[in-house]
Design a protein around this motif. Sequence first.
Motif, PDB file in Angstrom:
ATOM      1  N   MET A   1      -3.711   1.257  -4.486  1.00  0.00           N
ATOM      2  CA  MET A   1      -2.508   1.666  -5.181  1.00  0.00           C
ATOM      3  C   MET A   1      -2.478   0.956  -6.512  1.00  0.00           C
ATOM      4  O   MET A   1      -3.214  -0.053  -6.729  1.00  0.00           O
ATOM      5  CB  MET A   1      -1.272   1.330  -4.348  1.00  0.00           C
ATOM      6  N   THR A   5      -4.310   4.783  -9.848  1.00  0.00           N
ATOM      7  CA  THR A   5      -4.078   5.690  -8.684  1.00  0.00           C
ATOM      8  C   THR A   5      -2.796   6.459  -8.797  1.00  0.00           C
ATOM      9  O   THR A   5      -2.669   7.533  -8.298  1.00  0.00           O
ATOM     10  CB  THR A   5      -4.020   4.876  -7.390  1.00  0.00           C
ATOM     11  N   ASN A   7      -0.248   5.677  -7.306  1.00  0.00           N
ATOM     12  CA  ASN A   7       0.504   5.457  -6.062  1.00  0.00           C
ATOM     13  C   ASN A   7       1.347   4.218  -6.154  1.00  0.00           C
ATOM     14  O   ASN A   7       0.995   3.260  -6.892  1.00  0.00           O
ATOM     15  CB  ASN A   7      -0.445   5.319  -4.893  1.00  0.00           C
TER      16      ASN A   7
END
Length: 596
Positions: A1, A5, A7
């Motif tokens: 993450m 990413t 995320n």
Amino acid sequence: MGGTTGNIACTQDCAGVWGGTAVLDNCGTCVGGTTGNVACTQDCAGVWGGTAVLDNCGTCVGGTTGNTACTQDCAGVWGGTAVLDNCGTCVGGTTGNVACTQDCAGVWGGTAVTDNCATCVGGTTGNVACTQDCAGVWGGTAVTDNCGTCVGGTTGNTACTQDCAGVWGGTAVTDNCGTCVGGTTGNTACTQDCAGVWGGTSMPPVAGDDGSATICAGTSIDLTTLLSGADTGGVWSVGPVVSSTGTFTYTVTNACGSDESSFTITHEALADASWSIPPAICETAPPLVLSNLITGDQGGTWSGAGVLGSSFDPTGLVGPIQVTYTVGTANCISQESHTIQVGQMPMADAGEDAIFCGTDGLVNAVLTTGSGSWTLPNGLNPGGALTAPDLELHASTFASYTLYWTVTDGPCIAQDATEVTFMNPDLGLAVDAGPDQYLEVLSTAIMQGHATPGATIEWWLLSGGGTLLVPSDTNSTVQDLALGDNYFVLTVSLGQCASISDTVLLHVDDLFIPEGYSPNGDGVNDRWEITGISAFPGSSLKVFNRWGQLVYESDSYNNEWDGHALYGRELPDATYFYVLNLSSDRTYNGHVILKR
């Protein structure tokens, strides 16, 4: 993450699970994810996780509402207003029922009521409503007594009582003899007898009425037979059986006194019923006047067979007949009886009339009782004793003589006559049986014969059929003649002198109906003549043409139809049809040809 990413790093949910989905709901409870919990909801009051709910009446109750859930009433209605009353009945609300009340006895729903006397009756009270008495008073005590009267209570009336006969309100009372009398008893109160005793039977003595009697001298009478309505047990001055004349008394005495009656007896002389016995008479003699035989007292009565008044009729009587003469009054009746001898009429039979050939002959009479004797006319001389039944006779001339045979039996005399004819044997006999007779249908005829006077006549059937009613009569009627020829012979004889005969024909034609005739005026067969129709007077005839039309009619046909119709027109030649009803209930049907 992170980095490139894009995320974001996971976090722990409310259950402590990294990346978990559990969250806190409006009630602060971790729900979802791995918790197994369900998020809370708002109740009917809008409170998250609240406990308020809608009840059966649609009201939010419970929870924070402060409301209480509704209930069902006694009628089963949620939130209804129906309630049970004091009688346990569901009333009000939707029931339509009204709550019960207390009756006069304080019982809820009770049936007790206040009656006309202001008393609580019925229901649980055990009381009965008062009624009107016979005077119309409610709860009154007046009643109808055995006489049907309203008594007691407010009426002021007193009940009736039974009389001595047991009748309520009756008027019968007990009399001085202790007997219930009057009212319905039909009894009469006793009275005092002549001795002063109530109901006593002592009666004043009764000797009856005075009387008198007449008895036949030399006889007696029982005076008690003259008593009328008298008491028994009385005393006679003389008797009671007496034969002398005089006045005799009868006295009756009892506690009430005495009574006396008297009877006068007189004598009457005995009547004389003597009469003389008459000589014997014959049963055919005229009535005998009995009063001529009386030698004693006149004015009596006669009795016995054959007696009518003061006459004796011997008709139908034979032998000794007892006759009694009675004379006198009821007290001195005298009778005398004798027998009157009635003789039976003898039979006198001089025998049959006779014809003798010559001047000598014998007559034969019949004698059963008594004695007989001949009486001869002039010209006849006896050949023996005139008392003999069989007597030879000699005639001085040829003629007819009448002689008599007289029979005497006691008081009776009978006589019979006979005629004897002495014929001259040298004289001839004549006989004629009469003309022959031709009869139509008739089965009866009268003979028309002739013969010498004094001769013996005899008809007899020679052939055919027929019955002669009097064969010894020259003009005898003959019946039951046969159809066709019937021959009869008439024989005439003169004792032993001679005998001759003659014959006659009686021909009987049967009914003949011709089948045609010719009414052309030539004098031959001009009328429809039925042979023998004259034997049936009153016979009806009807003639019809072939169409059934009546062309001729007669209620008493006598062979007069001459070919003309009912109204005089001449009938055409043709065949006609007839119905002939004879007066003897015979009917003929057929046809007749009319041809001129």
